[in-house]
Scaffold this motif. Structure first.
Motif, PDB file in Angstrom:
ATOM      1  N   LYS A  88       0.824  -1.213   0.000  1.00 37.68           N
ATOM      2  CA  LYS A  88       0.000   0.000   0.000  1.00 37.68           C
ATOM      3  C   LYS A  88       0.855   1.258   0.000  1.00 37.68           C
ATOM      4  O   LYS A  88       0.502   2.256  -0.628  1.00 37.68           O
ATOM      5  CB  LYS A  88      -0.940  -0.014   1.203  1.00 37.68           C
ATOM      6  CG  LYS A  88      -2.069  -1.017   1.071  1.00 37.68           C
ATOM      7  CD  LYS A  88      -3.085  -0.888   2.181  1.00 37.68           C
ATOM      8  CE  LYS A  88      -4.241  -1.851   1.964  1.00 37.68           C
ATOM      9  NZ  LYS A  88      -5.260  -1.777   3.032  1.00 37.68           N
ATOM     10  N   GLN A 124      -8.199   4.881  -6.673  1.00 37.68           N
ATOM     11  CA  GLN A 124      -7.519   5.187  -5.419  1.00 37.68           C
ATOM     12  C   GLN A 124      -6.340   6.138  -5.598  1.00 37.68           C
ATOM     13  O   GLN A 124      -5.825   6.671  -4.620  1.00 37.68           O
ATOM     14  CB  GLN A 124      -7.013   3.894  -4.769  1.00 37.68           C
ATOM     15  CG  GLN A 124      -8.066   2.836  -4.539  1.00 37.68           C
ATOM     16  CD  GLN A 124      -7.456   1.537  -4.053  1.00 37.68           C
ATOM     17  OE1 GLN A 124      -6.448   1.521  -3.348  1.00 37.68           O
ATOM     18  NE2 GLN A 124      -8.055   0.426  -4.440  1.00 37.68           N
ATOM     19  N   GLY A 161      -1.572  -5.774   1.209  1.00 38.51           N
ATOM     20  CA  GLY A 161      -1.163  -4.767   0.228  1.00 38.51           C
ATOM     21  C   GLY A 161      -1.422  -5.133  -1.216  1.00 38.51           C
ATOM     22  O   GLY A 161      -1.171  -4.330  -2.110  1.00 38.51           O
ATOM     23  N   GLU A 171      -3.952  -5.344  -3.879  1.00 38.98           N
ATOM     24  CA  GLU A 171      -5.293  -4.766  -4.023  1.00 38.98           C
ATOM     25  C   GLU A 171      -6.298  -5.763  -4.560  1.00 38.98           C
ATOM     26  O   GLU A 171      -7.440  -5.824  -4.083  1.00 38.98           O
ATOM     27  CB  GLU A 171      -5.229  -3.532  -4.924  1.00 38.98           C
ATOM     28  CG  GLU A 171      -6.473  -2.639  -4.861  1.00 38.98           C
ATOM     29  CD  GLU A 171      -7.642  -3.151  -5.691  1.00 38.98           C
ATOM     30  OE1 GLU A 171      -8.792  -2.788  -5.389  1.00 38.98           O
ATOM     31  OE2 GLU A 171      -7.404  -3.933  -6.642  1.00 38.98           O
ATOM     32  N   ASP A 196      -7.238  -8.400  -1.946  1.00 40.31           N
ATOM     33  CA  ASP A 196      -7.884  -7.678  -0.850  1.00 40.31           C
ATOM     34  C   ASP A 196      -9.333  -7.353  -1.220  1.00 40.31           C
ATOM     35  O   ASP A 196     -10.259  -7.550  -0.425  1.00 40.31           O
ATOM     36  CB  ASP A 196      -7.115  -6.400  -0.534  1.00 40.31           C
ATOM     37  CG  ASP A 196      -7.805  -5.566   0.534  1.00 40.31           C
ATOM     38  OD1 ASP A 196      -7.812  -5.983   1.706  1.00 40.31           O
ATOM     39  OD2 ASP A 196      -8.369  -4.508   0.190  1.00 40.31           O
TER      40      ASP A 196
END
Length: 240
Positions: free
Chosen positions: A67, A91, A134, A136, A139
């Motif tokens: 991240k 993001q 971390g 993406e 996640d």
């Protein structure tokens, strides 16, 4: 014109030149990426190093946790992010996605040999899923599931081996290499079909418009000619 005004004009011109200066041949481009050493990352580095060399630039890789790598790139402390999925664009408003894909990520479900097969996202329901912090893509697709987020590849595989999770998600190529290197081929299986497969893209900070244009043009031409597939394949084979 007075001497004072002449000096002011000179300083202003110099300052304007500094603001407008973009990358020229031979410049070093600073690109961030994950701190994890993986096969997927290794051949992505090879691909993008080759592309930057064609533009006359040296690519300096700066490694961060997953991240933080995005944060640093979005803030402009580096010039871009090596390789990410398309979905992260929302993001990172200060990063521009180069539209030509430079690889693909296949997120595979890995289970213990004696466990039932996992097929598709539906196969993860009711199971505890392990993922790397971390990343993406994994996640995002596991947010509604029971999961454990691990800080390293070793801890991810150990969580599966020790029964703390039922299944882990990991890139296909990296999974094969890790299992071969750690003698896990008889203990863990890679389920046949990817849980999800997505293209990967290079991102450059919006403060570098000429670099964005250069990269967009060269990747577009290499894709059209078919040469990009050859560069990607060569990088993958070099890692075997």
């Amino acid at each position: 014109m007075s001497l004072y005004n002449s000096r002011c004009l000179s300083v202003y011109c110099l300052f304007s030149l500094m603001l407008c200066t973009q990358y020229s041949v031979g410049d070093q481009v600073r690109i961030s990426t994950f701190e994890h050493e993986t096969a997927q990352m290794d051949f992505s580095i090879k691909v993008m190093t080759s592309i930057y060399q064609r533009l006359g630039h040296d690519m300096l890789l700066i490694r961060f946790p997953g991240k933080r790598s995005l944060v640093e790139a979005n803030q402009g402390t580096v010039d871009g992010e090596l390789i990410r999925v398309k979905a992260i664009a929302n993001q990172v408003p200060n990063l521009v996605r180069i539209p030509t894909s430079v690889g693909r990520l296949k997120a595979m479900a890995l289970t213990l040999t004696e466990s039932p097969a996992v097929t598709g996202m539906g196969g993860l329901i009711g199971k505890k899923v392990g993922i790397i912090r971390g990343v993406e893509l994994t996640d995002r697709i596991t947010r509604s599931l029971t999961r454990q987020v691990l800080n390293s590849i070793d801890s991810l595989f150990q969580a599966l081996l020790k029964g703390r999770v039922d299944v882990i998600l990991f890139p296909e190529f990296d999974a094969k290499k890790y299992m071969e290197q750690h003698d896990l081929m008889g203990k863990i299986i890679i389920n046949k079909a990817p849980i999800i497969e997505v293209p990967l893209f290079h991102y450059i900070h919006k403060s570098q418009p000429s670099l964005i244009q250069e990269m967009t043009e060269i990747l577009g031409k290499l894709e059209e000619s078919g040469e990009l597939d050859g560069i990607i394949l060569s990088a993958e084979q070099a890692r075997l």
